[in-house]
Design an enzyme around this catalytic site. Structure first.
Site: not given
Ligand code: 0RA
Length: 638
Positions: A428, A501, A503, A505
């Site tokens: 990402e 990641d 998280d 997103d």
């Protein structure tokens, strides 16, 4: 209950036949139930429930109760006619005992009824018996209750008359044999899914499901039948009209039922059943349905001047865009084909379904002009998009040729050209991309950074998908190119590893990527080529000692091992970009020290479900929703 007039010799002859039958089933269980893994195990339940469903189809049963016992048993009870206990003319034994040890339950009794027969279904409850440590059957019939117990298929006593009792029905309680099955633990969700499906397909029945292991109870009853099934499939998506179109017809002895409804998405979700069996691989009934759908919609469009030229005619793909459909046919003598016996082979059924759907669907459209308008507008748009996609593809191909058909500039490729050895890490953003590039083993690890979110393919046409740079880069890197053709022989890396990641997103990007794979590259998933790299959330250091934690629980456990917080430096990693290359390599990328989770088709299906609910890419995604429903990495299994 040795029947009178039976000679000892006859009795022994049938005993031998029973023992031989049992031994055959126990020796090659796969021949009867497909496999001895979790799938085969659940087949036992389906087999028993299907027998009760046959009673429903005969109009003799309204209620079925399925209970998973805390002791590992499964109990299925119905209020049908009860398995006959009278003496079987050939075997000179109670029919019940014969049904439980040699024959298919309905075979000798119910000529001319639709039955679940052939394929892996309908092999007979005696197969379940042979593969069970113990099985107990109770029958209510003739105003009395009867009972018999078996162990590994063999009756341990004659059928016992337990005296007067009210009502009719059958109850079968079995404990699967640990000697046969790799696992004997029933999966609640799997059982629930099938029972729910059966309750949609048989609206007259009520199915009660109890799981004594977690003390839960659910009742499945869907009076709306296939219509409700389709509405359920469409779930939270935007539908183009409501209620679903519902058709019912008979051709010869074949009974045909269809419900369909369109949503504003782009995919085709058609579920097809033959005598209540899910025909995962389609077959002649699906071919007939598709032909009818294409023909009827084209006819309507031409007749009403919505399409003027033959060259603008709708293709099968056009009319199936955004379609949710359930087809249920009842066939007297179904022939199931293919490895998993999940494909209908009867050639006559194609014409029967095609003719029925042609007639009933055109009638429906003439009677419901607004529905016809909504549906055709959608199909015509699909045709236009298809044409645009073709042009876009041609353009890109020409451009690709001019540029030497090169790989995307963003791709940091590896040296090896042996796909079996190569890995592609999809990361990402450029920052994580840079770190990954430094931390990789250049020999066989390639890095492709994605900038921002990729397109939600659940909400986009093929042409738009191919215009999206992120997706184009990905397809080219993987080896599929703009053809977007799911051909594994073109694969450039046998491991496609998503490294996002930990998280929201990251979860969103992962969900979008899995949806892309699920919709456009299912073979990639089926081949086991898609992985998720598990990156640590915490670094815990005490003096020279460094430990990594991949979850909050693990962090707490390590802290306890280190003797509490004192002197421990805890660092939380919000993104992979926060790690240095060496850390990323040692925790997440290096063979031997990393954890990869293999993504199954089911995991990806879950992701695509989520994407079909999420908005298009232009709208801010519903973060709360993603957080709650994103595919849980920790649930995936390598
Ligand atoms: C054969 C004949 C009849 C019913 C059944 C089998 C039967 C089998 C199962 C298996 C589970 N539940 C069942 N319920 C019924 C019909 C006998 C009659 O005409 O009374």
């Amino acid at each position: 209950m040795v029947p009178q007039g039976t000679t000892v010799a006859e009795y022994d002859a049938s005993s031998i036949q029973i023992l031989e039958g049992l031994a055959a089933v126990r020796k090659r269980p796969g021949m009867y139930i497909g496999s001895t893994d979790a799938r085969g195990l659940h087949h036992l339940i389906y087999e028993v429930v299907d027998n009760s469903i046959d009673e429903v189809l005969a109009g003799a049963c309204t209620e079925i109760a399925v209970t998973l016992g805390a002791d590992g048993s499964c109990t299925v009870r119905d209020n049908g006619r009860g398995i006959p206990v009278e003496e079987h003319p050939r075997y000179h034994r109670p029919a019940l005992e014969i049904v439980m040890t040699v024959l298919h339950a309905g075979s000798k009794f119910d000529k001319g009824a639709y039955k679940v027969s052939g394929g892996l279904h309908g092999v007979g409850v005696h197969v379940v018996n042979a593969l069970s440590e113990s099985l107990e059957v109770r029958v209510w019939r003739n105003g009395r209750q009867y009972f018999q117990r078996y162990e590994r298929g063999q009756p341990i006593a004659p059928v016992k008359d337990l005296g007067p009792a009210e009502g009719t029905g059958t109850e079968t309680r079995f404990v699967p044999d640990k000697e046969i099955f790799e696992t004997v633990v029933f999966d609640k969700a799997t059982v629930e899914r099938r029972l729910k499906e059966l309750s949609f397909l048989n609206p007259q029945v009520t199915i009660l499901f109890k799981d004594e292991r977690d003390k839960s109870e659910t009742t499945f009853h869907h009076a709306g039948g296939l219509s409700e099934f389709v509405a359920d499939l469409n779930g939270a998506t935007n539908v183009l009209f409501s209620p679903p179109i519902s058709l019912h017809a008979k051709r010869d002895t074949t009974d045909i039922e269809v419900a369909l409804q369109y949503n504003d998405g782009y995919n085709d979700t058609t579920l097809a059943f033959v005598n209540n069996i899910h025909t995962m691989d389609g077959g002649t009934h699906v071919v007939g349905l598709r032909a009818a759908l294409t023909r009827t919609l084209n006819d309507y469009a031409h007749r009403h001047g919505l399409i003027k030229n033959d060259k603008d005619s709708l293709t099968g793909d056009d009319v199936r865009e955004g379609l949710s459909c359930v087809l249920s046919v009842k066939v007297l003598e179904p022939q199931f084909e293919g490895q998993t016996k999940a494909k209908l082979g009867n050639s006559e059924v194609k014409g029967q379904v095609e003719s029925a759907v042609n007639e009933k669907l055109s009638e429906y459209l003439e009677e419901h002009p607004p529905v016809a308008q909504a549906l055709l507008q959608k199909a015509i748009q699909a045709a236009q998009a298809r044409e645009a996609a073709r042009k876009a593809r041609e353009l890109t191909r020409r451009k690709g040729l001019l540029e030497g058909g090169g790989l995307p500039g963003k791709l940091a490729d590896c040296h090896s050209r042996d796909p079996a050895k190569c890995e592609l890490f999809i990361v990402e953003g450029d920052s994580a991309g840079g770190t990954a590039k430094q931390g990789r083993d250049r020999e066989f690890q390639a890095i492709l950074p994605l900038r921002g979110k990729i397109l939600n393919v659940e909400k986009a046409h093929l042409d738009k998908m191919l215009q999206n740079e992120g997706i184009r880069n990905l397809l080219t890197a993987i080896g599929y190119g703009v053809e977007a053709d799911d051909d594994l022989s073109r694969l450039r890396y046998h491991k496609i590893i998503l490294m996002t990641d930990a998280d929201v997103d990251g979860a969103h990007i992962r969900t979008l990527l899995l949806t892309l794979f699920f919709r456009k590259m299912p073979a990639l998933l089926a081949g086991g080529h898609v992985y998720i790299a598990q990156a640590p959330l915490y670094r815990l250091a005490k003096g020279p000692k460094v430990m990594w934690a991949y979850s909050d629980e693990e962090r707490d456990r390590i802290l306890a091992e280190m003797g509490g917080m004192k002197g421990v430096v805890v660092q939380r990693y919000k993104g992979l970009g926060e790690m240095n290359a060496e850390q990323l390599r040692d925790t997440t990328m290096k063979v031997g020290s990393r954890t990869l989770l293999r993504v199954t088709i089911d995991d990806a299906a879950q992701a695509s479900n989520l994407c079909s609910i999420l908005m298009g890419e232009e709208v801010e995604p519903r973060r709360d929703y993603i957080q709650q429903h994103a595919v849980e990495v920790t649930n995936l299994d390598i």
